[in-house]
Design a protein around this motif. Structure first.
Motif, mmCIF file in Angstrom:
data_model
loop_
_atom_site.group_PDB
_atom_site.id
_atom_site.type_symbol
_atom_site.label_atom_id
_atom_site.label_comp_id
_atom_site.label_asym_id
_atom_site.label_seq_id
_atom_site.Cartn_x
_atom_site.Cartn_y
_atom_site.Cartn_z
ATOM 1 N N CYS A 6 0.020 -4.504 -0.141
ATOM 2 C CA CYS A 6 -0.219 -3.598 0.984
ATOM 3 C C CYS A 6 -0.007 -4.351 2.295
ATOM 4 C CB CYS A 6 -1.638 -3.044 0.917
ATOM 5 S SG CYS A 6 -2.022 -2.256 -0.667
ATOM 6 N N ARG A 7 0.852 -3.816 3.145
ATOM 7 C CA ARG A 7 1.195 -4.478 4.403
ATOM 8 C C ARG A 7 0.960 -3.548 5.597
ATOM 9 N NH1 ARG A 7 5.954 -4.169 4.868
ATOM 10 N NH2 ARG A 7 6.223 -5.629 6.582
ATOM 11 N N GLU A 8 0.694 -4.175 6.755
ATOM 12 C CA GLU A 8 0.580 -3.448 8.021
ATOM 13 C C GLU A 8 -0.386 -2.267 7.901
ATOM 14 O OE1 GLU A 8 2.883 -4.392 11.095
ATOM 15 O OE2 GLU A 8 2.032 -5.943 9.826
ATOM 16 N N LEU A 9 -1.531 -2.503 7.282
ATOM 17 C CA LEU A 9 -2.490 -1.437 7.019
ATOM 18 C C LEU A 9 -2.929 -0.716 8.299
ATOM 19 C CD1 LEU A 9 -4.647 -3.217 4.310
ATOM 20 C CD2 LEU A 9 -3.129 -1.263 3.960
ATOM 21 N N THR A 10 -2.929 0.584 8.263
ATOM 22 C CA THR A 10 -3.301 1.534 9.332
ATOM 23 C C THR A 10 -2.289 1.563 10.486
ATOM 24 O OG1 THR A 10 -4.679 0.123 10.777
ATOM 25 C CG2 THR A 10 -5.750 1.100 8.827
ATOM 26 N N LYS A 11 -1.239 0.749 10.389
ATOM 27 C CA LYS A 11 -0.244 0.705 11.463
ATOM 28 C C LYS A 11 0.936 1.635 11.148
ATOM 29 C CE LYS A 11 -1.427 -4.108 12.459
ATOM 30 N NZ LYS A 11 -0.950 -5.517 12.500
ATOM 31 N N LYS A 12 1.870 1.733 12.067
ATOM 32 C CA LYS A 12 3.017 2.635 11.942
ATOM 33 C C LYS A 12 3.852 2.347 10.709
ATOM 34 C CE LYS A 12 7.050 4.315 14.518
ATOM 35 N NZ LYS A 12 7.833 4.200 15.783
ATOM 36 N N HIS A 13 4.036 1.071 10.391
ATOM 37 C CA HIS A 13 4.899 0.691 9.260
ATOM 38 C C HIS A 13 4.102 0.264 8.033
ATOM 39 C CE1 HIS A 13 8.379 1.073 11.843
ATOM 40 N NE2 HIS A 13 7.820 0.258 12.729
ATOM 41 N N GLU A 14 2.955 0.882 7.826
ATOM 42 C CA GLU A 14 2.140 0.594 6.640
ATOM 43 C C GLU A 14 2.950 0.877 5.369
ATOM 44 O OE1 GLU A 14 -2.119 1.977 6.161
ATOM 45 O OE2 GLU A 14 -1.129 3.337 4.764
ATOM 46 N N THR A 15 2.904 -0.076 4.425
ATOM 47 C CA THR A 15 3.601 0.116 3.148
ATOM 48 C C THR A 15 2.716 -0.349 1.995
ATOM 49 O OG1 THR A 15 4.650 -2.076 3.239
ATOM 50 C CG2 THR A 15 5.901 -0.224 4.150
ATOM 51 N N VAL A 16 2.896 0.317 0.852
ATOM 52 C CA VAL A 16 2.268 -0.103 -0.393
ATOM 53 C C VAL A 16 3.390 -0.288 -1.404
ATOM 54 C CG1 VAL A 16 0.639 0.477 -2.226
ATOM 55 C CG2 VAL A 16 0.167 1.186 0.123
ATOM 56 N N PHE A 17 3.641 -1.533 -1.787
ATOM 57 C CA PHE A 17 4.697 -1.845 -2.746
ATOM 58 C C PHE A 17 4.047 -2.033 -4.110
ATOM 59 C CE2 PHE A 17 7.693 -5.303 -4.411
ATOM 60 C CZ PHE A 17 8.571 -4.374 -4.949
ATOM 61 N N ALA A 18 4.144 -0.995 -4.951
ATOM 62 C CA ALA A 18 3.544 -1.040 -6.287
ATOM 63 C C ALA A 18 4.608 -1.476 -7.286
ATOM 64 C CB ALA A 18 2.986 0.329 -6.657
ATOM 65 N N ALA A 19 4.312 -2.553 -8.014
ATOM 66 C CA ALA A 19 5.310 -3.120 -8.908
ATOM 67 C C ALA A 19 4.616 -3.986 -9.957
ATOM 68 C CB ALA A 19 6.306 -3.957 -8.101
ATOM 69 N N THR A 20 5.427 -4.721 -10.720
ATOM 70 C CA THR A 20 4.896 -5.775 -11.570
ATOM 71 C C THR A 20 5.101 -7.097 -10.828
ATOM 72 O OG1 THR A 20 7.008 -6.174 -12.677
ATOM 73 C CG2 THR A 20 5.542 -4.509 -13.658
ATOM 74 N N MET A 21 4.482 -8.152 -11.306
ATOM 75 C CA MET A 21 4.665 -9.467 -10.681
ATOM 76 C C MET A 21 6.146 -9.856 -10.663
ATOM 77 S SD MET A 21 1.909 -11.144 -9.645
ATOM 78 C CE MET A 21 0.141 -11.204 -9.876
ATOM 79 N N GLU A 22 6.830 -9.632 -11.769
ATOM 80 C CA GLU A 22 8.253 -9.990 -11.858
ATOM 81 C C GLU A 22 9.071 -9.220 -10.835
ATOM 82 O OE1 GLU A 22 9.592 -9.380 -15.840
ATOM 83 O OE2 GLU A 22 8.803 -11.295 -16.582
ATOM 84 N N GLU A 23 8.792 -7.922 -10.716
ATOM 85 C CA GLU A 23 9.526 -7.095 -9.761
ATOM 86 C C GLU A 23 9.232 -7.529 -8.324
ATOM 87 O OE1 GLU A 23 9.612 -2.991 -12.464
ATOM 88 O OE2 GLU A 23 8.006 -3.359 -11.018
ATOM 89 N N ALA A 24 7.989 -7.881 -8.047
ATOM 90 C CA ALA A 24 7.620 -8.330 -6.696
ATOM 91 C C ALA A 24 8.320 -9.641 -6.354
ATOM 92 C CB ALA A 24 6.105 -8.496 -6.592
#
Length: 278
Positions: free
Chosen positions: A185-203
């Motif tokens: 989870c990046r940039e929480l509550t901000k304009k460009h907030e993202t949640v990248f859901a994946a596996t460890m390998e994919e990340a």
């Protein structure tokens, strides 16, 4: 009478998350102790808060902590704020709270944003039980000890990480706990907030080709109970049934109960244990 220490949660990105109560308390107290006064002055100016401010951070938390306690004992009210989020969560505020409790000073919280909870709730992973580890230790041995503990953790794990260390930390986690599900989870509550859901390998594959930006909160699934049972069963299957029986009987357990436990450990019926022993 001594004053009160208020732990005031401030926004982690979006200024609209500031509560009315927090604004009122920050205006009413005698002093605000801030982790970074240069950063906090922007927040205070935005909400037209004119209360005097002093610095309280990791490198002066003991010396300044004693001074703040003196102010409180003299009847002054003090608000503690961190750069963003809730004081006392992964910051030196916990030290000041201890000092105040030892001195008999009332400590209360003005609740609000916390990055760890915000990330957990939008991660898509289990929220019923979780373990918050904040940042992994900088010391290599201490860090490995924590990683070894996380390897066996069955609760959802929440970790903080800076963007320039994200890839290295992901690799450490993958090497230690394996290919678990993860939400970054990046940039929480901000304009460009993202949640990248994946596996460890994919990340790992993604961030090897994309530079991480913004403060990150990693939410990682815990070790499943099925995985634990499979590991335990594999351990028992390394023994013969006779050796497995001897393990229990050597502890003074009678033969009938030992057979029952062996059958349960190996995921087979008691009749199968009996036949093997014959």
């Amino acid at each position: 009478m001594p004053g009160t220490l208020y732990l005031c949660a401030t926004p982690i990105g979006n200024l609209e998350d500031m509560t009315f109560r927090c604004i009122r308390i920050l205006k009413e107290v005698d002093l605000i102790a801030a982790e970074d006064t240069r950063n906090s002055i922007k927040l205070l100016n935005h909400f037209e808060i004119k209360t005097p401010m002093t610095s309280y951070h990791e490198y002066n938390k003991i010396e300044k902590g004693h001074k703040l306690v003196e102010h409180l004992l003299n009847g002054e009210d003090i608000a503690l704020i961190t750069d963003a989020g809730t004081p006392g969560i992964s910051d030196p505020g916990e030290e000041l709270v201890k000092m105040c409790q030892e001195a008999g000073i009332v400590v209360t919280a003005i609740p609000g944003a916390a990055a760890c909870i915000t990330a957990l709730t939008i991660s898509g992973l289990s929220t019923r039980r979780f373990a918050f580890e904040a940042f992994l230790p900088a010391d290599k041995k201490e860090r490995q000890a924590v990683l070894d503990e996380l390897k066996e953790e069955t609760r959802t794990i929440v970790l903080y990480e800076a963007p320039h260390r994200l890839l290295k930390t992901l690799q450490l986690l993958y090497d230690t706990i394996g290919n678990r599900k993860i939400s970054i989870c990046r940039e929480l509550t901000k304009k460009h907030e993202t949640v990248f859901a994946a596996t460890m390998e994919e990340a790992l594959a993604y961030y090897n080709n994309h530079e991480p930006k913004g403060e990150c909160v990693m939410v990682i699934e815990g070790k499943s109970r099925d995985e634990i049972r499979a590991e335990e069963q594999a351990h028992w299957e390394e023994m013969t049934i006779e050796e497995h029986m001897e393990y229990y009987e050597s502890q003074g357990i009678d033969r009938k109960e030992a057979m029952k436990r062996v059958a349960k450990d190996r995921g087979i019926g008691k009749r199968d244990v009996y036949k093997a022993l014959l």
